[in-house]
Design a protein around this motif. Sequence first.
Motif, mmCIF file in Angstrom:
data_model
loop_
_atom_site.group_PDB
_atom_site.id
_atom_site.type_symbol
_atom_site.label_atom_id
_atom_site.label_comp_id
_atom_site.label_asym_id
_atom_site.label_seq_id
_atom_site.Cartn_x
_atom_site.Cartn_y
_atom_site.Cartn_z
ATOM 1 N N ASP A 240 -22.384 -31.935 9.009
ATOM 2 C CA ASP A 240 -22.537 -30.406 9.368
ATOM 3 C C ASP A 240 -22.852 -29.546 8.041
ATOM 4 O OD1 ASP A 240 -22.218 -30.732 12.015
ATOM 5 O OD2 ASP A 240 -20.120 -30.510 11.848
ATOM 6 N N GLY B 293 -18.037 -30.893 10.363
ATOM 7 C CA GLY B 293 -17.748 -32.251 10.194
ATOM 8 C C GLY B 293 -18.721 -32.551 8.890
ATOM 9 N N ASP C 290 -19.136 -26.460 14.775
ATOM 10 C CA ASP C 290 -20.467 -26.645 14.210
ATOM 11 C C ASP C 290 -21.381 -25.372 13.960
ATOM 12 O OD1 ASP C 290 -19.958 -29.489 14.328
ATOM 13 O OD2 ASP C 290 -21.017 -29.727 16.366
#
Length: 429
Positions: free
Chosen positions: A303, A300, A284
């Motif tokens: 993100d 992800g 992240d």
Amino acid sequence: MLPSVGIVKVLRQSLAEFPIRGLVVDPVMVSTSGDVLAGPSILTVFRYARFFCSNVPRQLMFNAQLFKNPPPERMSVASQNINVLVKGGDLPDSSDAIDIFFDGDTILELRSSRIKTRNTHGTGCTLASCIAAELAKGSSMLQAVKVHASKRLAANAMPRSQKQNTEAAKCFIESALDFSRDIVIGNGPQGPFDPLLRLKRNARNSSGTHGFDPSDLFLYAVTDSRMNKRWGRSITEAVKAAIEGGATIIQLREKNIETLNFLEAAKSCLEICRSHGVPLLINDRIDVALACDADGVHVGQSDMPAHVVRSLLGPEKIIGVSCKTPEQAEQAWIDGANYLGCGGVFPTNTKANNLTIGLDGLKAVCLASKLPVVAIGGIDATNAGSVLEINAPKLKGVAVVSTLFDRECVLTETRNLHSVLMEATSRVR
Ligand SMILES: Cc1ncc(COP(=O)(O)OP(=O)(O)O)c(N)n1
Ligand SMILES: Cc1nc(C(=O)O)sc1CCOP(=O)(O)O
Ligand SMILES: [Mg+2]
């Protein structure tokens, strides 16, 4: 590529102004897809070459024109001192790549194991260039093509930095092909190989960072500070034990941690990872990855988009993207990611409200993906074998959190999972 007699003659006139002792010709006459790029009349003017380098289909034309029906004014290969290398890499269905070397006198078979990859585009041109470079360094013709076996054996005992000096053209191509075998660029039947990949790797390794090797995804350890705290160990201790147990890549997934603490932990984990040659990614936090010069990040779907991450981190860093569908996999590839994290394969308590896609969902993503994939979610030593057994070529390994870090001994758990994965791999192959 010299498509006409006129162009060859112009080139020859220009070269005549220089004291050139040898000329290596790689006639680009027929493309891999079968298009004729230069007519047979071109062969009449190639007799000025000192080294002729050709693959099999081109060589057939060469034979037909120059050897089988030689016009009276043309000299034989032997009397011109031309050396010929006929390359067998294009021959299908052979476990060996066999080239034929002819010095005008003797014919030699040069045999090596075929490297299975679609990334062969550019190998012919690179081989011819390597031969030219070796000749310029003073090698004999045969040495320029293939280093003597005895010299190669001696080279195995040398430090890495000196090894390349002993590599003649064929050895160089073989190692570059091997290093490039998993590169994914474009959709054509052939992918490009990267002759500089090995150099780039060595350069990066010597500065302590890593290029991306899909086999690094084999045993992917993802940290969780809550779990490690529960068992009384620091992030650094957890990472060290995972690497000693056989983890091949580490991701720091430290939710709810102060930025300063995260950065400090990342720096000390990076030191450990670098000393073991294991890549370290940050989950992240692009800022933390940049600040500690980590090897890459994992993001992800909610993100920062991977294409933005790529523009921030540059071309060399590793970017992983979480995907649950073939469409997301396609987008990740377009965005410039290096690999996909695909899950949840099984239900997990580590990530709240995570959608389980099962082995079928994993297989669908793997089959659609142009990128290597690591499976994640609820994977442990009892089910890791079934994950690898979906037998999808793009699936390179498993990523785990609780199986390693929500246990008393990280070292033992990692070793155990590693041996399960090794066994499964040998069954699947
Ligand atoms: C290897 C790997 N795969 C998937 C994930 C999940 O990433 P994301 O969807 O962003 O969820 P968080 O991990 O951020 O909660 C991952 N971290 N690693
Ligand atoms: C971080 C994460 N991402 C997932 C996904 O499906 O994208 S599942 C997951 C948690 C994996 O933890 P464990 O190995 O303990 O099940
Ligand atoms: Mg995330």
